[in-house]
Design a protein around this motif. Structure first.
Motif, mmCIF file in Angstrom:
data_model
loop_
_atom_site.group_PDB
_atom_site.id
_atom_site.type_symbol
_atom_site.label_atom_id
_atom_site.label_comp_id
_atom_site.label_asym_id
_atom_site.label_seq_id
_atom_site.Cartn_x
_atom_site.Cartn_y
_atom_site.Cartn_z
ATOM 1 N N LYS A 158 8.508 62.784 65.045
ATOM 2 C CA LYS A 158 7.284 63.262 64.560
ATOM 3 C C LYS A 158 6.316 61.966 63.715
ATOM 4 N N ALA A 159 5.398 62.041 64.051
ATOM 5 C CA ALA A 159 4.307 61.202 63.339
ATOM 6 C C ALA A 159 3.034 61.880 62.685
ATOM 7 N N VAL A 160 2.815 61.545 61.489
ATOM 8 C CA VAL A 160 1.510 62.153 61.061
ATOM 9 C C VAL A 160 0.606 61.117 60.654
ATOM 10 N N ILE A 161 -0.684 61.033 61.107
ATOM 11 C CA ILE A 161 -1.621 60.089 60.996
ATOM 12 C C ILE A 161 -2.758 60.870 60.248
ATOM 13 N N PRO A 162 -3.047 60.434 58.970
ATOM 14 C CA PRO A 162 -4.165 60.963 58.044
ATOM 15 C C PRO A 162 -5.323 60.232 58.697
ATOM 16 N N ALA A 163 -6.364 60.971 58.860
ATOM 17 C CA ALA A 163 -7.810 60.695 59.345
ATOM 18 C C ALA A 163 -8.756 61.399 58.800
ATOM 19 N N ALA A 164 -8.901 61.958 57.555
ATOM 20 C CA ALA A 164 -9.704 62.637 57.247
ATOM 21 C C ALA A 164 -10.982 61.910 56.531
ATOM 22 N N GLY A 165 -10.573 60.391 56.166
ATOM 23 C CA GLY A 165 -11.464 59.957 55.171
ATOM 24 C C GLY A 165 -12.831 59.654 55.726
ATOM 25 N N LEU A 166 -13.860 59.520 54.779
ATOM 26 C CA LEU A 166 -15.100 59.445 55.258
ATOM 27 C C LEU A 166 -15.741 58.134 55.648
ATOM 28 N N GLY A 167 -14.764 57.093 55.388
ATOM 29 C CA GLY A 167 -15.374 55.690 55.902
ATOM 30 C C GLY A 167 -16.600 55.199 55.216
ATOM 31 N N THR A 168 -16.822 55.342 54.027
ATOM 32 C CA THR A 168 -18.023 54.772 53.322
ATOM 33 C C THR A 168 -18.364 53.616 53.329
ATOM 34 N N ARG A 169 -17.160 52.629 53.506
ATOM 35 C CA ARG A 169 -17.359 51.166 53.345
ATOM 36 C C ARG A 169 -18.087 50.777 54.512
ATOM 37 N N PHE A 170 -18.147 51.475 55.607
ATOM 38 C CA PHE A 170 -18.644 51.153 56.826
ATOM 39 C C PHE A 170 -19.884 51.891 57.214
ATOM 40 N N LEU A 171 -20.557 52.440 56.169
ATOM 41 C CA LEU A 171 -21.939 53.044 56.318
ATOM 42 C C LEU A 171 -23.133 51.992 56.635
ATOM 43 N N PRO A 172 -23.840 52.330 57.724
ATOM 44 C CA PRO A 172 -24.473 53.663 58.242
ATOM 45 C C PRO A 172 -23.498 53.936 59.608
ATOM 46 N N ALA A 173 -22.719 52.733 60.097
ATOM 47 C CA ALA A 173 -21.928 52.861 61.226
ATOM 48 C C ALA A 173 -21.224 54.057 61.364
ATOM 49 N N THR A 174 -20.535 54.642 59.982
ATOM 50 C CA THR A 174 -19.993 55.879 60.252
ATOM 51 C C THR A 174 -20.436 57.102 59.425
ATOM 52 N N LYS A 175 -21.593 57.028 59.724
ATOM 53 C CA LYS A 175 -22.768 58.228 59.227
ATOM 54 C C LYS A 175 -22.255 59.288 60.235
ATOM 55 N N ALA A 176 -22.111 59.125 61.745
ATOM 56 C CA ALA A 176 -21.957 59.982 62.675
ATOM 57 C C ALA A 176 -20.767 59.809 63.409
ATOM 58 N N THR A 177 -20.051 58.653 63.318
ATOM 59 C CA THR A 177 -19.066 58.356 63.980
ATOM 60 C C THR A 177 -17.687 58.035 63.093
ATOM 61 N N PRO A 178 -16.543 58.598 63.389
ATOM 62 C CA PRO A 178 -15.424 58.617 62.449
ATOM 63 C C PRO A 178 -15.049 57.227 62.551
ATOM 64 N N LYS A 179 -14.468 56.379 61.173
ATOM 65 C CA LYS A 179 -14.270 55.186 61.013
ATOM 66 C C LYS A 179 -12.965 54.695 62.084
ATOM 67 N N GLU A 180 -12.266 55.775 62.197
ATOM 68 C CA GLU A 180 -11.069 55.330 62.922
ATOM 69 C C GLU A 180 -11.576 55.220 64.702
ATOM 70 N N MET A 181 -12.745 55.625 65.086
ATOM 71 C CA MET A 181 -13.245 55.340 66.319
ATOM 72 C C MET A 181 -14.235 54.067 66.411
ATOM 73 N N LEU A 182 -14.086 53.215 65.287
ATOM 74 C CA LEU A 182 -14.831 51.880 65.434
ATOM 75 C C LEU A 182 -13.918 50.964 66.456
#
Length: 302
Positions: free
Chosen positions: A10-34
């Motif tokens: 089992k692997a756990v991947i935390p992915a709840a962060g807001l990605g503020t360092r990549f705004l405005p790209a992460t305003k509507a897109t999760p940073k993990e999807m960049l």
């Protein structure tokens, strides 16, 4: 993809962060999807887990993270359109992410830190050791760090963290480990941990990077761990408790990593990761390296 057989699945991947360092790209897109070239960063991380034999993946998500679930799900409309066009190559790439692993999702209701995110995995993980992979760190698949960590955990028990030596001036960006050598060159015993210390007081220049193999005893410690640095529940604080034990979830060992790591959590390193990976691609590399060489030469002469 090469798989390593291990008792840890089992692997756990935390992915709840807001990605503020990549705004405005992460305003509507999760940073993990960049995208990193043409694949979202999070897919590299899941592929790494699968390559190490961890086929059961729990992603800790938050609000506005639905695209993560969609990416690892089937897209029948797109698949049908590609089938009608006879585009077998793109069809295979679309299906690749949905066939990678058995995916599960749970929401971290409040952004209370990495330690709290890991604690959210307790019902799914149960009483077995498990891996934690942070999405900001991409490890080159030619350097099988996670497979080495699971092997070390099976050998020594307890928990295992990934360490990388950094410049003393950078240690304040990481957790810093106090260490003792073992009989193996790439394995150390961790005797203490400090989250983002002042460089002058850091126990070493060995930084904790985003790969962990944890004993389930970490959950009981996390339940008793109060907010630490930044007002968040820090995984580092719980690991420091485990490092002082030889049972009940301890000890803690570190695997010293000297391979290729790409930090996609920093804008500059994110761009460098794209350039490095694009240069190494068989389909893109030759033309891209030529263009890059010409561009740099022109810039130097201006």
């Amino acid at each position: 993809m090469t798989h390593t057989h291990t008792g840890i699945t089992k692997a756990v991947i935390p992915a709840a962060g807001l990605g503020t360092r990549f705004l405005p790209a992460t305003k509507a897109t999760p940073k993990e999807m960049l995208p990193v070239v043409d694949k979202p960063a999070i897919q590299y991380v899941v592929e790494e887990a699968v390559a190490a034999g961890l086929s059961d993946v729990l992603m800790i998500t938050g609000r506005n993270k639905r695209p993560l679930e969609d990416h690892f799900d089937r897209n029948y409309e797109l698949e049908e359109a590609l089938t009608r066009k006879g585009d077998a190559s793109r069809l295979a790439r679309v299906r690749e992410s949905s066939d990678l692993a058995t995916m599960h999702y749970v929401r971290q209701g409040s952004p209370k830190g990495l330690g709290h995110a890991v604690l959210c995995a307790a019902p799914h993980v149960g009483d077995q050791p498990f891996a934690v992979l942070l999405g900001d760190d991409l490890i080159d698949p030619r350097d099988p760090l996670l497979a080495r960590m699971t092997a070390v955990q099976e050998q020594y028990g307890g928990s295992v963290i990934a360490l990388m030596e950094v410049g003393r001036e950078q240690i304040h960006l990481y957790g810093s480990a106090a260490i003792m050598p073992t009989d193996e060159d790439d394995v150390v015993k961790v005797t203490g941990l400090v989250e983002k210390p002042d460089p002058a007081s850091a126990p070493s220049s060995f930084a904790v990077i985003g790969r962990y193999v944890l004993d389930p005893g970490v959950f009981e410690v996390l339940r008793k761990t109060g907010p630490g640095r930044g007002g968040e529940i820090q995984l580092t604080d719980a690991l420091r408790v485990l490092a002082e034990r030889d049972d009940e979830g301890g000890p803690v060992h570190g695997v010293v990593f000297t391979g290729r790591r790409y930090d996609t959590g920093d804008r500059g390193d994110y761009l460098r990761a794209i350039v490095r990976l694009a240069c190494e691609r068989e389909d893109l590399g030759p033309d891209f390296r030529t263009w890059l060489r010409d561009y740099v030469t022109e810039e130097m002469h201006e």
